[in-house]
Enzyme design. Structure first.
Site, short mmCIF file in Angstrom:
data_model
loop_
_atom_site.label_atom_id
_atom_site.label_comp_id
_atom_site.label_asym_id
_atom_site.label_seq_id
_atom_site.Cartn_x
_atom_site.Cartn_y
_atom_site.Cartn_z
N GLY A 19 50.70 2.31 -10.46
CA GLY A 19 50.20 2.62 -9.13
C GLY A 19 48.79 3.17 -9.04
O GLY A 19 48.26 3.32 -7.94
N GLU A 73 53.71 2.30 -16.40
CA GLU A 73 53.78 0.89 -16.00
C GLU A 73 52.56 0.51 -15.16
O GLU A 73 52.69 0.10 -14.01
CB GLU A 73 55.05 0.66 -15.16
N PRO A 74 51.35 0.63 -15.70
CA PRO A 74 50.18 0.29 -14.90
C PRO A 74 50.04 -1.22 -14.74
O PRO A 74 50.27 -1.98 -15.70
CB PRO A 74 49.01 0.86 -15.71
N GLY A 75 49.67 -1.65 -13.57
CA GLY A 75 49.41 -3.07 -13.32
C GLY A 75 47.96 -3.25 -12.88
O GLY A 75 47.06 -3.53 -13.67
N ARG A 76 47.74 -3.00 -11.59
CA ARG A 76 46.42 -3.19 -10.99
C ARG A 76 45.28 -2.57 -11.79
O ARG A 76 44.23 -3.18 -11.99
CB ARG A 76 46.44 -2.57 -9.58
N TYR A 92 46.99 -9.12 -8.46
CA TYR A 92 47.61 -9.63 -7.24
C TYR A 92 46.73 -10.68 -6.56
O TYR A 92 46.66 -10.78 -5.34
CB TYR A 92 47.95 -8.47 -6.29
N CYS A 152 44.97 -23.62 7.90
CA CYS A 152 45.15 -23.64 9.36
C CYS A 152 45.90 -22.40 9.84
O CYS A 152 47.05 -22.48 10.27
CB CYS A 152 45.88 -24.91 9.76
N GLU A 153 45.27 -21.24 9.74
CA GLU A 153 45.82 -19.97 10.21
C GLU A 153 44.61 -19.10 10.55
O GLU A 153 43.67 -19.03 9.75
CB GLU A 153 46.57 -19.21 9.10
N ARG A 208 45.54 -11.14 -0.43
CA ARG A 208 45.44 -9.70 -0.15
C ARG A 208 44.76 -9.40 1.19
O ARG A 208 45.26 -8.56 1.95
CB ARG A 208 44.74 -8.96 -1.29
C1 LIG Z 1 54.31 -3.14 -9.10
C2 LIG Z 1 54.93 -2.17 -10.00
C3 LIG Z 1 54.16 -1.48 -10.94
C4 LIG Z 1 52.66 -1.63 -11.04
O1 LIG Z 1 52.00 -1.15 -9.92
P1 LIG Z 1 50.39 -1.15 -9.90
O2 LIG Z 1 50.06 -0.55 -8.59
O3 LIG Z 1 49.94 -2.55 -10.01
O4 LIG Z 1 49.94 -0.31 -11.05
C5 LIG Z 1 54.80 -0.64 -11.82
N1 LIG Z 1 56.14 -0.45 -11.77
C6 LIG Z 1 56.92 -1.08 -10.86
C7 LIG Z 1 58.37 -0.85 -10.86
C8 LIG Z 1 56.33 -1.96 -9.95
O5 LIG Z 1 57.11 -2.57 -9.05
#
Ligand SMILES: *Cc1c(COP(=O)(O)O)cnc(C)c1O
Length: 422
Positions: A244, A281-284, A378, A350-351, A320
């Site tokens: 997050g 659990e980093p994503g972004r 994303y 077309c939106e 996004r």
């Molecule tokens: C989406 C998600 C993440 C990653 O979130 P980011 O904002 O991209 O870091 C981690 N854990 C879970 C369970 C998620 O659904």
């Protein structure tokens, strides 16, 4: 204008480069729309988390839904990273990238029996269980396989991450996780059921979070529960703080991973939990600033109320802005010596919601290539074939090397799985 995001993206003279490669050259060579990622930006982002956790028992699990290209997964796996998955498809990708399942945690509110079977067979590290009925099914499926599922309960800590409502996940009104008040009872059940074994606790409070405070609130809520669960005789091995952490799209100033983890670990130490294994659990924050979307200006259409700059990337390529009204920087790959005008940057779909940016001051001409910045998370992962548009190609830049990591879809790919009626 300074460029938000990555130090791996820089303007040299008039030209914008990602690492050692000029973006206009990439667009010419691979066509547009094109996603381009910096491999070293991804490595650097991961290294920030690794430095902050050095000397602690930890596992960083990249939340691969942010960008699940095999070469991205391979890059992280080679750097020692694990993965947070949300489907059997993501598990298959992890394995196809050459990574092993024993560093995989499996999140998601709607795991199917088939998902559970696949994950048990692969031997994932942990299931992040999000409800009591899910726990019951997992116990059944694991017992039937003669397997033991290690579980962690995803607890909803009821903290406000102060982010966009669509990406806030840790409040009582969200569909995610087990309510804090019910968690102890569900842990007791998990400890008794056949086929499940308690391993940890977890939470994930939202996305694009730019403050440390909500994390500290969540740590406190989680540790309160850990203490209660352990007092009832059930050991908790790891604490998973989810992902997050936000990135800079415009003028946001999120903490660095080091600053965030410094505060989280200090809080854990203060409360006497310094020895506990920590999962993240980093994503972004691992991929967002590492990527750009390149798009060509098809037409300029000045109007009475608005000027439209029509580009060849659309909401199907990058949703996004349309979905979250997200603001993403849009800059020309080559600067022009001409006065800027105000444009809405829109795609061909077309939106009316098909826009990438509104009211942007840009000096552009037909045929120019624009870069949408901070598009590594994303972006491609949420793309679709809406309007029967083939999905973009993806390239990975590594120093002066360029690797094509996903071919552009062909028009026949679009209906390859469809059948005419005889
Ligand atoms: C989406 C998600 C993440 C990653 O979130 P980011 O904002 O991209 O870091 C981690 N854990 C879970 C369970 C998620 O659904």
């Amino acid at each position: 204008m300074t460029l938000p995001g990555s130090p791996f993206l820089a303007r040299r003279g008039a030209s914008l480069s990602l690492e050692q490669v000029e973006l206009t050259d990439l667009a010419r060579r691979f066509g547009t729309p094109l996603y381009a990622y910096s491999r070293n930006a991804m490595r650097a982002a991961l290294a920030g988390y690794q430095r902050a956790l050095a000397g602690r028992k930890h596992l960083i699990c990249y939340a691969m839904k942010a960008n699940s290209n095999l070469a991205v997964l391979q890059t992280f796996a080679q750097a020692g990273c694990g993965f947070d998955i949300v489907s059997a498809g993501e598990l298959r990708r992890v394995l196809a990238a050459g990574a092993s399942a024993d560093k995989v945690v499996f999140s998601g509110v709607g795991k199917t029996r088939a998902d559970m079977q696949a994950a048990l067979e692969a031997g994932v590290l942990c299931f992040n269980v999000e409800s009591q009925p899910e726990l019951l099914l997992l116990s059944q499926v694991a017992s039937a396989h003669g397997a033991t599922a290690r579980i962690s309960l995803r607890v909803n800590p009821d903290v406000d991450a102060r982010t966009h409502p669509y990406i806030s996940t840790g409040l009582k009104g969200n569909k995610f996780g087990v309510a804090h008040e019910q968690a102890l009872a569900v842990y007791r059940q998990a400890a008794e059921l056949p086929g499940t074994e308690v391993a940890g606790i977890d939470c994930h409070i939202g996305s694009q979070i730019t403050d440390i405070d909500p994390y500290i609130d969540a740590v406190d809520r989680l540790l309160d529960l850990v203490e209660a669960v352990e007092a009832s005789g059930i050991p908790i091995h790891h604490v998973d703080m989810g992902g997050g952490l936000g990135i800079t799209y415009t003028d946001e100033t999120p903490p660095s991973a080091e600053a965030l983890l410094g505060a989280v670990l200090a809080r854990m130490d203060e409360r006497g939990h310094g020895q506990r294994e920590i999962l993240l659990e980093p994503g972004r924050s691992l991929v967002g600033n590492a990527g750009v979307l390149l798009t060509e200006v098809l037409y300029l259409k000045p109007g009475e109320q608005k000027n439209f700059c029509i580009v060849d990337a659309a909401m199907n390529d990058l949703v996004r802005p349309a979905m979250y009204e997200a603001w993403m920087a849009i800059v020309p790959c080559e600067l022009r010596e001409q006065a800027a005008q105000r444009w809405d940057i829109v795609g061909p779909v077309c939106e009316s919601g098909d826009w990438l940016g509104r009211d942007r001051d840009l000096a552009v001409r037909q045929g120019d290539v624009l870069a949408v910045l901070s598009a590594g998370a994303y972006g491609f992962a949420m793309s679709s074939n809406y309007n029967s548009r083939a999905r973009a190609a993806e390239v990975m830049v590594d120093g002066n090397q360029v690797h094509l990591i996903r071919e552009r879809e062909s028009l026949t790919d679009l209906y390859a799985l469809e059948r005419l009626i005889p």
